[in-house]
Write an enzyme that holds these catalytic residues in place. Structure first.
Site: not given
Lengths: 259, 211
Positions: A11, A130
């Site tokens: 990330d 997701d």
């Protein structure tokens, strides 16, 4: 025989990795380029960068990171997060990423998948999904629903249908993240992964829940995933990629053992 | 100087970056004069055979490549570049360069790929796989048996003359993953994305003197 891929995910916010990543020598490394080099040397088969920079104006910082990574490592890597337009895709690919991953932008406007595939080739376009378990219903026959905003917004779309649609639209790969499993370190969502991987002909990367090498074994065998995304289990030095790969190799999962 | 032929077939900078990383001077170009002057040529490519062939013809690069083949200049094909060297491709039923006799076939036409969904053999063939060398080719010097290379493709080269198969790879069956003859060597995988073994191949190519 094709190897199952082990893919560390980083990330990145405004050009720095967000979780203070610790290797076994206990050195904190916040530079995504150095991190990429370490994972390249350590046997990563691919690397995923997820840009969590909130402001769209600061996207140039990520493009600069991508360019530097491309000069440093010679394995494929993909970039996701905040990809909304063909221009965004082009910027990332021209900077040297092998693939670009679209997630919520594709849910809102599925045509971005077909336009991206048309412009750059299917092999460049990863559909990030997701997913949350909501129970089977008429609207969500598989029981798995597409969510965005880190799981806060339910989109009323069945995950199984979305995966098939994504393939039809021209996605070359699916990165399947279970919001339920994400962060638990209790293992991947095997039922979901097996469901999606069996229903599409394109490769599926399993994401969310990895805590131990057994979890990768499970998702790459019972879960039928083609690749497994890992984060904290390697970022904090709990395991090395070599350790994970030899665990898998000893149990008959084909992995790239030489690098 | 190595020239990387630019014919609007995908992003060629990764090949250039990999060469620069190992200290090999290179230039991405579609300029015919530069191709004529080059010591050796890399013919890469990502995308579809049909549009690639149209671009080659439009830029008159097909002629430049044929000329380079004729005078014995070392040529490395990569991925789509490898496929286009053959006579024709199943992809969009495209007429190709025909430098090596043979065709480009689709995985989806072969029997093991007829089982839909998960059979272990998805299309594209995407990821890392080994190669089995059939001959000692100088460009593959130092490559170990268990080294792996990065592939992304749905079609594969199939030369008529099996002596032109330099290496095969197992994906459902053994398909030709490296082909070559005389001054041409061509890989279906991406050496520029294949870590250290890939860089070894690029380095070897930069020193290769075909006999």
């Amino acid at each position: 025989m094709l190897s199952k891929r082990i893919i560390p995910c980083l990330d990145v916010r405004e050009g720095r990795t967000t979780k203070g990543v610790k290797f076994k020598n206990n050195i904190d490394i916040g530079d995504p380029v150095e991190m990429a080099l370490l994972y390249y040397e350590a046997g990563a088969d691919e690397i995923v960068f997820y840009d969590i920079t909130a402001s769209h104006e600061k996207r140039d910082i990520m493009i600069d990171v991508v360019r530097k990574v491309a000069e440093t490592i010679f394995i494929p890597f993909s970039v996701g997060g905040g990809i909304r337009t063909l221009e965004d895709m082009r910027d990332v690919l021209l900077a040297g990423a092998e693939k670009v991953s679209v997630n919520s932008a594709a849910v809102k406007d599925p045509e971005i998948i077909s336009k991206g595939a048309e412009a750059f080739g299917s092999q460049c376009i990863v559909l990030g999904m997701d997913v949350k378990y909501v129970g089977k219903s008429e609207k969500i026959p598989s029981g798995y629903e597409i969510v965005i905003n880190g799981g806060r917004t339910y989109m009323g779309i069945d995950a199984l249908k979305w995966a098939k649609d994504g393939q039809q639209l021209g996605a070359g790969e699916i990165c399947l993240n279970s919001i339920d499993a994400d962060g638990t370190k209790d293992g991947y969502e095997l039922t979901l992964t097996e469901l999606i991987s069996s229903a599409v002909d394109i490769p599926v990367i399993a994401s969310g829940g990895a805590g131990r090498p057994e979890h990768l074994y499970d998702v790459l065998t019972a879960g039928k995933a083609d690749a497994a995304l890992i984060a904290s289990m390697v970022h904090y030095g709990t395991y090395t990629i070599a350790e994970i790969k030899s665990f898998l190799d000893e149990r008959g999962v084909k992995v790239r053992a030489s690098w | 100087m190595i020239v990387i032929i630019d014919y609007d077939a995908g992003n060629l900078t990764s090949v250039s970056r990999a060469l620069s990383h190992i200290g090999v001077k290179n230039l991405i170009t579609n300029d015919i004069k530069s191709i004529e002057d080059a010591e050796r040529i890399i013919f890469p490519g990502v995308g579809a055979a049909g549009s690639a062939m149209r671009s080659l013809a439009r830029l008159e690069l097909d002629i430049a490549i044929r000329d380079a083949v004729k005078i014995g200049k070392p040529i490395l094909g990569i991925c789509l570049g490898t496929q286009i060297i053959l006579a024709s491709s199943r992809e969009n039923q495209t007429e190709c360069l025909g430098i090596i006799d043979g065709t480009v076939k689709a995985f989806s036409d072969s029997e093991v790929f007829q089982i839909k969904g998960y059979s272990g053999f998805k299309i594209p063939h995407m990821g890392w796989n080994r190669i089995s060398l059939r001959t000692d080719h100088p460009v593959f010097a130092g490559v170990k048996k268990d080294d792996e290379f990065y592939f992304v493709h749905s079609y594969y080269p199939s030369p008529t003359d099996l002596n032109q198969v330099v290496a095969t790879t197992d994906y459902g069956f053994d398909f030709p993953s490296v082909i070559g003859m005389k001054n041409i060597v061509a890989t279906q995988f991406h050496p520029e994305k294949s870590g250290k073994p890939g860089l070894t191949i690029l380095k070897n190519f930069s020193d290769w003197e075909p006999c």
